[in-house]
Design a protein around this motif. Sequence first.
Motif, PDB file in Angstrom:
ATOM      1  N   PRO A 137       0.853  -1.200   0.000  1.00 53.40           N
ATOM      2  CA  PRO A 137       0.000   0.000   0.000  1.00 53.40           C
ATOM      3  C   PRO A 137       0.886   1.247   0.000  1.00 53.40           C
ATOM      4  O   PRO A 137       1.824   1.348   0.802  1.00 53.40           O
ATOM      5  N   TYR A 138       0.598   2.164  -0.896  1.00 60.29           N
ATOM      6  CA  TYR A 138       1.480   3.314  -1.097  1.00 60.29           C
ATOM      7  C   TYR A 138       1.617   4.222   0.118  1.00 60.29           C
ATOM      8  O   TYR A 138       2.680   4.762   0.359  1.00 60.29           O
ATOM      9  N   ALA A 139       0.583   4.430   0.879  1.00 65.14           N
ATOM     10  CA  ALA A 139       0.611   5.443   1.939  1.00 65.14           C
ATOM     11  C   ALA A 139       0.969   4.874   3.314  1.00 65.14           C
ATOM     12  O   ALA A 139       0.801   5.555   4.312  1.00 65.14           O
ATOM     13  N   GLU A 140       1.484   3.660   3.380  1.00 69.97           N
ATOM     14  CA  GLU A 140       1.741   3.053   4.691  1.00 69.97           C
ATOM     15  C   GLU A 140       3.218   2.900   5.027  1.00 69.97           C
ATOM     16  O   GLU A 140       3.576   2.191   5.965  1.00 69.97           O
ATOM     17  N   ASN A 141       4.108   3.529   4.253  1.00 70.58           N
ATOM     18  CA  ASN A 141       5.544   3.575   4.551  1.00 70.58           C
ATOM     19  C   ASN A 141       6.221   2.203   4.557  1.00 70.58           C
ATOM     20  O   ASN A 141       7.166   1.971   5.308  1.00 70.58           O
ATOM     21  N   TRP A 142       5.741   1.292   3.730  1.00 72.51           N
ATOM     22  CA  TRP A 142       6.328  -0.046   3.668  1.00 72.51           C
ATOM     23  C   TRP A 142       7.681  -0.064   2.969  1.00 72.51           C
ATOM     24  O   TRP A 142       8.498  -0.951   3.217  1.00 72.51           O
ATOM     25  N   GLU A 143       7.935   0.864   2.078  1.00 73.45           N
ATOM     26  CA  GLU A 143       9.133   0.811   1.243  1.00 73.45           C
ATOM     27  C   GLU A 143      10.406   0.691   2.076  1.00 73.45           C
ATOM     28  O   GLU A 143      11.195  -0.241   1.898  1.00 73.45           O
ATOM     29  N   ILE A 144      10.610   1.632   2.969  1.00 74.96           N
ATOM     30  CA  ILE A 144      11.819   1.640   3.788  1.00 74.96           C
ATOM     31  C   ILE A 144      11.807   0.464   4.765  1.00 74.96           C
ATOM     32  O   ILE A 144      12.837  -0.188   4.992  1.00 74.96           O
ATOM     33  N   ARG A 145      10.649   0.161   5.321  1.00 76.11           N
ATOM     34  CA  ARG A 145      10.545  -0.966   6.263  1.00 76.11           C
ATOM     35  C   ARG A 145      11.008  -2.260   5.601  1.00 76.11           C
ATOM     36  O   ARG A 145      11.755  -3.043   6.196  1.00 76.11           O
ATOM     37  N   LEU A 151      16.994 -10.322  -7.871  1.00 72.85           N
ATOM     38  CA  LEU A 151      16.516  -8.946  -7.910  1.00 72.85           C
ATOM     39  C   LEU A 151      15.329  -8.749  -6.986  1.00 72.85           C
ATOM     40  O   LEU A 151      14.477  -9.634  -6.855  1.00 72.85           O
ATOM     41  N   PHE A 152      15.259  -7.573  -6.380  1.00 73.85           N
ATOM     42  CA  PHE A 152      14.108  -7.128  -5.608  1.00 73.85           C
ATOM     43  C   PHE A 152      13.492  -5.968  -6.377  1.00 73.85           C
ATOM     44  O   PHE A 152      14.148  -4.947  -6.596  1.00 73.85           O
ATOM     45  N   VAL A 153      12.232  -6.119  -6.803  1.00 77.25           N
ATOM     46  CA  VAL A 153      11.539  -5.080  -7.558  1.00 77.25           C
ATOM     47  C   VAL A 153      10.410  -4.542  -6.695  1.00 77.25           C
ATOM     48  O   VAL A 153       9.511  -5.288  -6.292  1.00 77.25           O
ATOM     49  N   LEU A 154      10.461  -3.254  -6.415  1.00 77.06           N
ATOM     50  CA  LEU A 154       9.525  -2.593  -5.527  1.00 77.06           C
ATOM     51  C   LEU A 154       8.696  -1.574  -6.298  1.00 77.06           C
ATOM     52  O   LEU A 154       9.248  -0.679  -6.939  1.00 77.06           O
ATOM     53  N   GLU A 155       7.383  -1.725  -6.236  1.00 77.62           N
ATOM     54  CA  GLU A 155       6.475  -0.726  -6.802  1.00 77.62           C
ATOM     55  C   GLU A 155       6.058   0.192  -5.665  1.00 77.62           C
ATOM     56  O   GLU A 155       5.665  -0.268  -4.598  1.00 77.62           O
ATOM     57  N   TRP A 156       6.151   1.492  -5.892  1.00 69.26           N
ATOM     58  CA  TRP A 156       5.766   2.451  -4.860  1.00 69.26           C
ATOM     59  C   TRP A 156       5.147   3.683  -5.493  1.00 69.26           C
ATOM     60  O   TRP A 156       5.269   3.902  -6.691  1.00 69.26           O
ATOM     61  N   GLY A 157       4.437   4.450  -4.685  1.00 70.51           N
ATOM     62  CA  GLY A 157       3.691   5.608  -5.186  1.00 70.51           C
ATOM     63  C   GLY A 157       4.479   6.890  -5.062  1.00 70.51           C
ATOM     64  O   GLY A 157       4.763   7.349  -3.964  1.00 70.51           O
ATOM     65  N   VAL A 158       4.817   7.467  -6.183  1.00 68.97           N
ATOM     66  CA  VAL A 158       5.614   8.692  -6.203  1.00 68.97           C
ATOM     67  C   VAL A 158       4.891   9.812  -5.458  1.00 68.97           C
ATOM     68  O   VAL A 158       5.510  10.581  -4.724  1.00 68.97           O
ATOM     69  N   GLN A 159       3.577   9.905  -5.611  1.00 71.45           N
ATOM     70  CA  GLN A 159       2.816  10.988  -4.982  1.00 71.45           C
ATOM     71  C   GLN A 159       2.197  10.586  -3.652  1.00 71.45           C
ATOM     72  O   GLN A 159       2.030  11.404  -2.772  1.00 71.45           O
ATOM     73  N   LYS A 160       1.855   9.325  -3.473  1.00 71.76           N
ATOM     74  CA  LYS A 160       1.129   8.907  -2.276  1.00 71.76           C
ATOM     75  C   LYS A 160       2.022   8.363  -1.165  1.00 71.76           C
ATOM     76  O   LYS A 160       1.603   8.284  -0.026  1.00 71.76           O
ATOM     77  N   SER A 161       3.237   7.957  -1.482  1.00 70.46           N
ATOM     78  CA  SER A 161       4.130   7.413  -0.456  1.00 70.46           C
ATOM     79  C   SER A 161       4.582   8.515   0.493  1.00 70.46           C
ATOM     80  O   SER A 161       4.552   9.696   0.148  1.00 70.46           O
ATOM     81  N   LYS A 162       5.041   8.104   1.654  1.00 71.42           N
ATOM     82  CA  LYS A 162       5.515   9.064   2.644  1.00 71.42           C
ATOM     83  C   LYS A 162       6.965   9.455   2.409  1.00 71.42           C
ATOM     84  O   LYS A 162       7.542  10.200   3.195  1.00 71.42           O
ATOM     85  N   ILE A 163       7.567   8.940   1.339  1.00 77.81           N
ATOM     86  CA  ILE A 163       8.959   9.252   1.019  1.00 77.81           C
ATOM     87  C   ILE A 163       9.032   9.895  -0.361  1.00 77.81           C
ATOM     88  O   ILE A 163       8.121   9.751  -1.174  1.00 77.81           O
ATOM     89  N   ASP A 164      10.122  10.616  -0.598  1.00 70.72           N
ATOM     90  CA  ASP A 164      10.324  11.248  -1.902  1.00 70.72           C
ATOM     91  C   ASP A 164      11.196  10.409  -2.812  1.00 70.72           C
ATOM     92  O   ASP A 164      11.122  10.518  -4.030  1.00 70.72           O
TER      93      ASP A 164
END
Length: 186
Positions: A117-125, A141-154
Motif C-alpha cells: 500500500p502506497y501510503a503506509e511507509n512499507w518501502e523503507i521498512r 533482484l528485488f523489484v519494488l512498486e511504490w507511489g511517487v505521490q502517495k508514499s511518505k517518502i520522496d
Amino acid sequence: MIRITGGEFKGRMLQIPTGSTRPSHARLRQALFNSIQMKVSDSVVLDLFAGSGALGFEALSRGAKQVDFVEIAPSAAKVIEQNCIQLGVRDQCRIIRGSADQIREKGPYDLVFADPPYAENWEIRLLETLPWSSLLAPGGLFVLEWGVQKSKIDSLPERQGPLLKIREKNYGDSALTTYALEPQSV
C-alpha cells in the motif's frame, strides 16, 4: 478482473479481491517484465503483498518455475488460490498467509516483488528489515512498486544494507525500483 499481459497465459483473466487491493496496472506489469525478461525463465519468485497474485502469475506465465505468494488478507489469499486453480498451476504455487515484514522464508529467491500500500511507509521498512542476504539468490533482484505521490517518502536510497539500486523508472503516479545484491554480500 485483470488480464495477464504476456507469456503462456497472455490474455487470461484473473480474479481480483474486493476491497482495498490496488492491482498493478497492465502497462506497469509489462514494463516490469520487459526490464527483467532475462531473469524470469526457471526462476523462483516471492510475491509480497500479493493481492490477486498478478505479479506472480505474470512470472509463471513467462516461465518462472515456482511462486510463493505472501498475503495477509484472507479474502485475497482465497482469490490467489482460485487463480492458481483456474490457471492450472496450483503445484507451482505456495500461498503464505501473513505480513510481508514477518516473512521468514529462507529463499533463496531469484526474484522478489513487492507492491505494498502506497501510503503506509512499507518501502523503507522492507528495505531495512527483510533478511536480503539469505532471501535473494546470487544475481537475484528485488523489484519494488511504490507511489511517487502517495508514499511518505520522496525517493529510495541508492544502497540499503546488501542491496544496490540498479534501476528506477516512473510510470505516472507509480515507480518501479529494482535492487540487486551487491557482489560482496553474497
